[in-house]
Scaffold this motif. Sequence first.
Motif, PDB file in Angstrom:
ATOM      1  N   ARG A 106      43.981  -6.695  -6.834  1.00 56.11           N
ATOM      2  CA  ARG A 106      44.202  -7.362  -5.553  1.00 56.11           C
ATOM      3  C   ARG A 106      44.566  -6.340  -4.477  1.00 56.11           C
ATOM      4  N   ALA A 107      44.313  -6.734  -3.235  1.00 61.42           N
ATOM      5  CA  ALA A 107      44.685  -5.913  -2.086  1.00 61.42           C
ATOM      6  C   ALA A 107      46.144  -6.171  -1.744  1.00 61.42           C
ATOM      7  N   VAL A 108      46.858  -5.097  -1.416  1.00 65.44           N
ATOM      8  CA  VAL A 108      48.292  -5.250  -1.155  1.00 65.44           C
ATOM      9  C   VAL A 108      48.718  -4.704   0.205  1.00 65.44           C
ATOM     10  N   ALA A 109      47.895  -3.845   0.823  1.00 71.95           N
ATOM     11  CA  ALA A 109      48.334  -3.243   2.086  1.00 71.95           C
ATOM     12  C   ALA A 109      47.146  -2.617   2.805  1.00 71.95           C
ATOM     13  N   VAL A 110      47.360  -2.365   4.085  1.00 72.30           N
ATOM     14  CA  VAL A 110      46.434  -1.604   4.913  1.00 72.30           C
ATOM     15  C   VAL A 110      47.157  -0.328   5.329  1.00 72.30           C
ATOM     16  N   THR A 111      46.446   0.800   5.290  1.00 75.53           N
ATOM     17  CA  THR A 111      47.035   2.048   5.758  1.00 75.53           C
ATOM     18  C   THR A 111      46.203   2.596   6.908  1.00 75.53           C
ATOM     19  N   GLY A 112      46.861   3.295   7.819  1.00 76.53           N
ATOM     20  CA  GLY A 112      46.181   3.843   8.976  1.00 76.53           C
ATOM     21  C   GLY A 112      47.151   4.604   9.853  1.00 76.53           C
ATOM     22  N   ARG A 113      46.812   4.697  11.138  1.00 80.10           N
ATOM     23  CA  ARG A 113      47.672   5.435  12.067  1.00 80.10           C
ATOM     24  C   ARG A 113      47.423   4.952  13.488  1.00 80.10           C
TER      25      ARG A 113
END
Length: 472
Positions: free
Chosen positions: A167-174
């Motif tokens: 499952r997807a748990v988070a989005v990462t970026g900046r």
Amino acid sequence: MVTWPSRRGRPAGTGPEGGDRWGHAVVIGAGFTGLLAARVLADRFARVTLLERDRLAPGTTHRSGLPQGRHPHGLLARGAAVVEELFPGIRAELAGRGAPVFDFGAGFATRLPHGWAPRAAIGVEVQSFDLTALESALCDRVRAEPAIRIRDGFLVEAVELSTDRSRAVAVTGRDRDDPGHAPVRIDADLIVDAAGRASRLPGWLAAAGLPRPERHRVASPLVYSSRMYELPRDAAPGWLVSFEMTFPPLVHRGGAAVTVDRGHRLVSVIAPASQLPPPRAEAALREFAGTLDNPHFAHVMEHGRPVTPVYRCPVGGNQWIRYDRLRLFPDRLLVLGDAFCAFNPVYGQGLTVAALQAQRLGLLLRRAAGPAGVARRFQRRAAGIVRVPWLIATAADQGWSPTGPDPAVSCVRAFLGLVLRRAPGDPVLYARFALVQNMLTSPLGLLRPSLLWRLLRPRTPVAPDPGESGPG
């Protein structure tokens, strides 16, 4: 007026049918699709975050992430009904800004491959607008939702999965404006990819060791050259939208002119890139418009005052990324709009398909006990929404293929070609075809015996369009 019945079962914004709101949903992309997705998620989630790479300036400023925003777009009657359902009063709000509402049959001047479509009211109400103005109005509504936060200027760089990749748990970026480029992690209970054709999800899945989805493509060589014009009142035409459709290999060139407010027309000429003059060659573009069977584009260019430069953009063709067929696909991650299936915009289906997907997502969320399992159910249903529009668009565009259409779609092309040949001389047939165009009825409705008789009887002479020779 044809209206599409609501399937939501309750007014927009009244919250879930029962139980507590869930946690946090994240939407990647704050364009038309993302705004609609955020709207339905806010009925079920306590918090919704919209992540957008562009800076969203107040008003109707065009953004760099939407190059096609400077070109004509259409929202079919069924899609408009869904948007009105999700954002009550939005049609009147846009009309107050100058976007006209009118009958599709009376307001459209449509040049089909074999003649002009009949001009008469058919009871299908539509609205023409500039896409940027529509998105701006929707964005204002979404900002007013207490549960929704828009975080613009944010670059999404990955979707983080659980250790077992289930499952997807988070989005990462900046943040784009952070000089230190500090990584940001945003936890989520559900992630929606509405990033459009620019979606990077297939690569992210592959980087996580999951299989890439199948990608079905049907190319189109078409390119837009578009410009906004201001028309004086004495040159105002008798149509609100004028269109000349391409239908390869018979018709390679076309165009559209859309009234975005009562004084401005957005004109676009369409052809393979090798046939269009360069954007800055104003005289050559006007000469090109004069070669089309529809004289309305040349009329606006001749009598209107340009208020923007000429913008050029590839049409983009058709692309369907088959997330619905992946066996190993993370839960709590779903894809809709152009990130799932993108259409040749010449056929005007994309916005409506995205609206229908958002509507279906809202229905699934209301029936679910929690976010687990929603994504897989949604992706299958989204594929069902896509199937017929995909068949129609790709059947037409396979005419560009040097080897001709696939045998499986040859019969669809033959039937569509017969409808287009007979529609100019048959107002009843064209009215039924217009319902199919606006996704208000199934294409199978054209197979009724009474309509088949109209298709097969001897062809009658076609009268010229009333507005063919001048402004009206």
